[in-house]
Scaffold this active site. Structure first.
Site, mmCIF file in Angstrom:
data_model
loop_
_atom_site.group_PDB
_atom_site.id
_atom_site.type_symbol
_atom_site.label_atom_id
_atom_site.label_comp_id
_atom_site.label_asym_id
_atom_site.label_seq_id
_atom_site.Cartn_x
_atom_site.Cartn_y
_atom_site.Cartn_z
ATOM 1 N N ARG A 1 0.848 -1.182 0.000
ATOM 2 C CA ARG A 1 0.000 0.000 0.000
ATOM 3 C C ARG A 1 0.890 1.240 0.000
ATOM 4 O O ARG A 1 1.672 1.444 0.929
ATOM 5 C CB ARG A 1 -0.913 -0.009 1.246
ATOM 6 C CG ARG A 1 -1.758 1.226 1.336
ATOM 7 C CD ARG A 1 -2.686 1.324 2.542
ATOM 8 N NE ARG A 1 -3.205 2.671 2.544
ATOM 9 C CZ ARG A 1 -3.340 3.460 3.609
ATOM 10 N NH1 ARG A 1 -3.074 2.998 4.808
ATOM 11 N NH2 ARG A 1 -3.765 4.695 3.481
ATOM 12 N N HIS B 1 -3.231 10.980 0.534
ATOM 13 C CA HIS B 1 -2.655 10.749 1.864
ATOM 14 C C HIS B 1 -2.089 12.069 2.388
ATOM 15 O O HIS B 1 -0.891 12.215 2.619
ATOM 16 C CB HIS B 1 -1.581 9.644 1.795
ATOM 17 C CG HIS B 1 -1.321 8.955 3.101
ATOM 18 N ND1 HIS B 1 -1.467 7.597 3.284
ATOM 19 C CD2 HIS B 1 -0.917 9.440 4.301
ATOM 20 C CE1 HIS B 1 -1.171 7.272 4.534
ATOM 21 N NE2 HIS B 1 -0.823 8.370 5.174
ATOM 22 N N GLU C 1 -7.308 8.131 6.545
ATOM 23 C CA GLU C 1 -7.619 8.578 7.911
ATOM 24 C C GLU C 1 -8.406 9.885 7.977
ATOM 25 O O GLU C 1 -7.890 10.929 8.418
ATOM 26 C CB GLU C 1 -6.336 8.694 8.743
ATOM 27 C CG GLU C 1 -5.667 7.355 8.950
ATOM 28 C CD GLU C 1 -4.617 7.349 10.074
ATOM 29 O OE1 GLU C 1 -4.358 8.407 10.664
ATOM 30 O OE2 GLU C 1 -4.082 6.262 10.341
ATOM 31 N N ASN D 1 -7.439 1.459 9.808
ATOM 32 C CA ASN D 1 -6.144 1.823 10.409
ATOM 33 C C ASN D 1 -6.356 1.858 11.913
ATOM 34 O O ASN D 1 -7.194 2.614 12.402
ATOM 35 C CB ASN D 1 -5.706 3.229 9.978
ATOM 36 C CG ASN D 1 -5.276 3.312 8.533
ATOM 37 O OD1 ASN D 1 -5.533 2.406 7.747
ATOM 38 N ND2 ASN D 1 -4.643 4.408 8.170
ATOM 39 N N TYR E 1 -4.174 1.389 15.860
ATOM 40 C CA TYR E 1 -2.867 1.218 16.508
ATOM 41 C C TYR E 1 -2.954 0.919 17.996
ATOM 42 O O TYR E 1 -2.144 0.206 18.537
ATOM 43 C CB TYR E 1 -2.039 2.509 16.349
ATOM 44 C CG TYR E 1 -1.529 2.720 14.945
ATOM 45 C CD1 TYR E 1 -2.345 3.263 13.955
ATOM 46 C CD2 TYR E 1 -0.234 2.358 14.592
ATOM 47 C CE1 TYR E 1 -1.875 3.452 12.667
ATOM 48 C CE2 TYR E 1 0.236 2.550 13.304
ATOM 49 C CZ TYR E 1 -0.587 3.096 12.345
ATOM 50 O OH TYR E 1 -0.118 3.269 11.069
ATOM 51 N N GLU F 1 -3.669 -0.305 7.954
ATOM 52 C CA GLU F 1 -2.494 0.089 8.756
ATOM 53 C C GLU F 1 -2.641 -0.453 10.153
ATOM 54 O O GLU F 1 -3.724 -0.383 10.752
ATOM 55 C CB GLU F 1 -2.393 1.625 8.926
ATOM 56 C CG GLU F 1 -1.841 2.361 7.763
ATOM 57 C CD GLU F 1 -1.718 3.864 8.009
ATOM 58 O OE1 GLU F 1 -1.512 4.289 9.167
ATOM 59 O OE2 GLU F 1 -1.838 4.604 7.025
#
Ligand SMILES: *[C@@H]1O[C@H](CO)[C@@H](O)[C@H](O)[C@H]1NC(C)=O
Ligand SMILES: *[C@@H]1O[C@H](CO)[C@@H](O)[C@H](O)[C@H]1NC(C)=O
Ligand SMILES: *[C@@H]1O[C@H](CO)[C@@H](O)[C@H](O)[C@H]1NC(C)=O
Ligand SMILES: *[C@@H]1O[C@H](CO)[C@@H](O)[C@H](O)[C@H]1NC(C)=O
Ligand SMILES: *[C@@H]1O[C@H](CO)[C@@H](O)[C@H](O)[C@H]1NC(C)=O
Length: 481
Positions: A98, A143, A188, A323, A325, A389
């Site tokens: 990606r 992005h 995002e 995404n 984390y 992600e």
């Protein structure tokens, strides 16, 4: 060999997590990959007709936003290292890569009268070489690095942003859509409309976020409409890379449980509800309307989407790009309405730093991924989910990165559980990041890579970390051990 021992040892320590997972194998079509973005790795900011971008402006002229005062002028110099990077991707054994296209390499000014042939050729070559290496290109259209000229027109506060980005996407589909089958429209949206606005002085908070969000949704649906022209011949899939953390209630109190749920809706539902269900989450519409009234405004600070946009938004993604984390502990603010509006006050939730030790934090992050995947399954009718992600950071160079390896193992175990026990339709995993890079406001301080990059070396020498071995072993065996 050593790696297998490491994984077994780790599974023993975290045995509740890994125990069952060792029995399972990833489905054959499950796709392993790594992710990057143009501004963060390419460098070559001023070559071959590339236009000046918003992030060129931030790093050159605003400066204070970036902690170490650095720029992406050279970054990993990936623009000049296509062959080196593809060789590394092959060593990692990825199924997909990606990356994002820099808008300013295609349309230097953002206006369609000015096309850069060199920029077009650069991505054409990258895509062809990836395919030759057996790696599927997953392309992020946007992005965060829009042309600076468009920023001067208001950037994400300019209603015509949707038209500009749709024109740009149209050319990308025309140029590359025969070979690219996974497109991420916007990366995002939450970070773009909350984190980026947090650092802007004088901007009206509690307005700007929602205005940006409205334009992001319009932009997404504008790109979606353009793709309908190509869909029957190109057969690709589109989504955003939506971002959210796992939210755990800080206590068992009903108020905290409700706050964690509300935060899921405000952070994730804000963008995912419109593209799946055709509108903002009800809790957002109601809360912001009621707070706005109490604060003395004439209308809700959440601007409505038009009926045409809502109708087209519904069902406007082919999978959920995720995404994620981290894990947050969330407590309720008990519905306190601040005099000064803000997005965080609207959420009605306070985020508490759990202060966990490293091994417990890794355990909880993996557990959080499982909880989040179940939440998505329940709220959005069991969609196909691709992790676009997920990654682990450290603030120093570290090639023997045991913690990152442990994180990858723990999350691999969790993904197997989610697929086989929870029956989540998870079809891909993209580790962020392929290599250490320019991490926006954290400059070169923050490291997420499987590959170490020496930013002091003019050749930007790359070195595989321990985690690269962990990742490639899992990706090639397609199981934990
Ligand atoms: C382009 O940027 C590089 C690195 O910042 C700099 O050394 C070089 O002089 C610039 N070239 C032009 C033509 O501006
Ligand atoms: C295209 O954009 C580049 C970079 O901003 C600029 O140097 C060039 O003059 C533009 N060309 C046209 C035809 O507008
Ligand atoms: C919310 O109410 C609970 C229970 O009354 C209390 O313990 C907590 O401190 C309150 N939180 C805030 C942020 O006011
Ligand atoms: C880490 O935290 C967990 C949970 O609080 C605890 O059970 C464990 O003993 C801690 N480990 C270390 C090494 O401190
Ligand atoms: C998962 O999603 C893919 C793509 O939409 C679909 O082909 C597949 O049948 C789904 N699998 C399950 C188990 O629902």
């Amino acid at each position: 060999m050593e790696l297998t021992i490491f994984i077994i040892a780790f599974c023993y320590i975290q045995r509740t997590l890994c125990f069952d997972a060792t029995l399972y194998k990833f489905p054959n079509d499950f796709s392993f990959g790594v992710a990057t973005s143009a501004y963060q790795i390419e460098g070559a900011w001023n070559v071959s007709g590339k236009g000046y971008s918003y992030w060129d402006y931030i790093t050159h002229e605003v400066k204070v936003v970036v902690e170490d005062g650095s720029t992406g002028d050279v970054a990993c110099d990936s623009y000049h290292k296509t062959d080196v990077d593809i060789a590394l991707l092959k060593r990692l054994g990825v199924n997909h890569y990606r990356f994002s296209i820099a808008w300013t390499r295609i349309y230097p000014t953002g206006m369609i009268n000015n096309i850069s042939r060199d920029g077009i050729a650069y991505y054409d070559n990258l895509i062809n070489k990836l395919l030759d290496a057996g790696i599927k290109p997953w392309v992020t259209i946007y992005h965060w690095d829009h042309p600076y000229g468009i920023q001067r027109l208001g950037g994400w506060f300019q209603p015509k942003m949707a038209d500009y980005i749709a024109d740009y996407a149209d050319l990308l589909f025309k140029l590359y859509g025969d070979r690219v089958k996974t497109w991420i429209t916007i990366n995002e949206p939450y970070s773009l409309c909350v984190n980026a606005i947090n650092v802007m002085a004088y901007i009206p908070k509690g307005f700007a976020e929602y205005m940006c969000g409205q334009n992001v949704l319009r932009a997404h649906v504008a790109i979606w409409r353009v793709y309908q022209k190509y869909r029957s011949t190109q057969n690709g899939k589109l989504s955003m890379a939506f971002n959210v953390q796992a939210h755990f209630p800080a206590t068992d109190s009903p108020a905290d449980i409700e706050a964690a749920e509300r935060l899921n809706q405000f952070a994730f539902g804000w963008f995912v509800n419109p593209v799946v269900h055709g509108n903002y989450p009800k809790v957002m519409i109601d809360t912001i309307a009621s707070y706005s009234e109490k604060q003395g405004f004439k209308e809700s600070r959440l601007p409505p989407l038009s009926p045409e946009d809502l109708a087209d938004l519904k069902g406007s993604c082919d999978f959920i790009g995720l995404n994620t984390y981290d894990v947050y502990l969330v407590s309720s603010n008990n519905g306190t309405v601040d005099v000064n509006p803000s997005y965080s006050n609207d959420c009605g939730a306070n985020i508490i730093d759990p202060n966990w030790n490293v091994s417990y934090a890794i355990h909880m992050k993996a557990k959080g991924l499982g909880v989040l995947l179940n939440w998505i399954k329940k709220n959005y009718n069991n969609p196909e989910v691709r992790i676009t992600e997920q990654g682990y950071w450290e603030d120093a160079r570290n090639v023997f990165d045991f913690d990152r390896s442990a994180y990858i193992v723990a999350n691999t175990a969790q993904m197997l559980k989610s697929i086989y026990k929870d029956k989540v339709n998870l079809t891909a995993y993209s580790y962020w990041s392929f290599m250490d890079n320019f991490e926006w406001n954290k400059g070169y301080i923050r490291k997420y890579g499987l590959i170490d990059v020496d930013f002091k070396d003019p050749t930007r020498k790359r070195r595989l970390k321990l985690s690269a071995g962990t990742f490639s072993t899992i990706a090639s065996n397609r199981k934990l051990i």
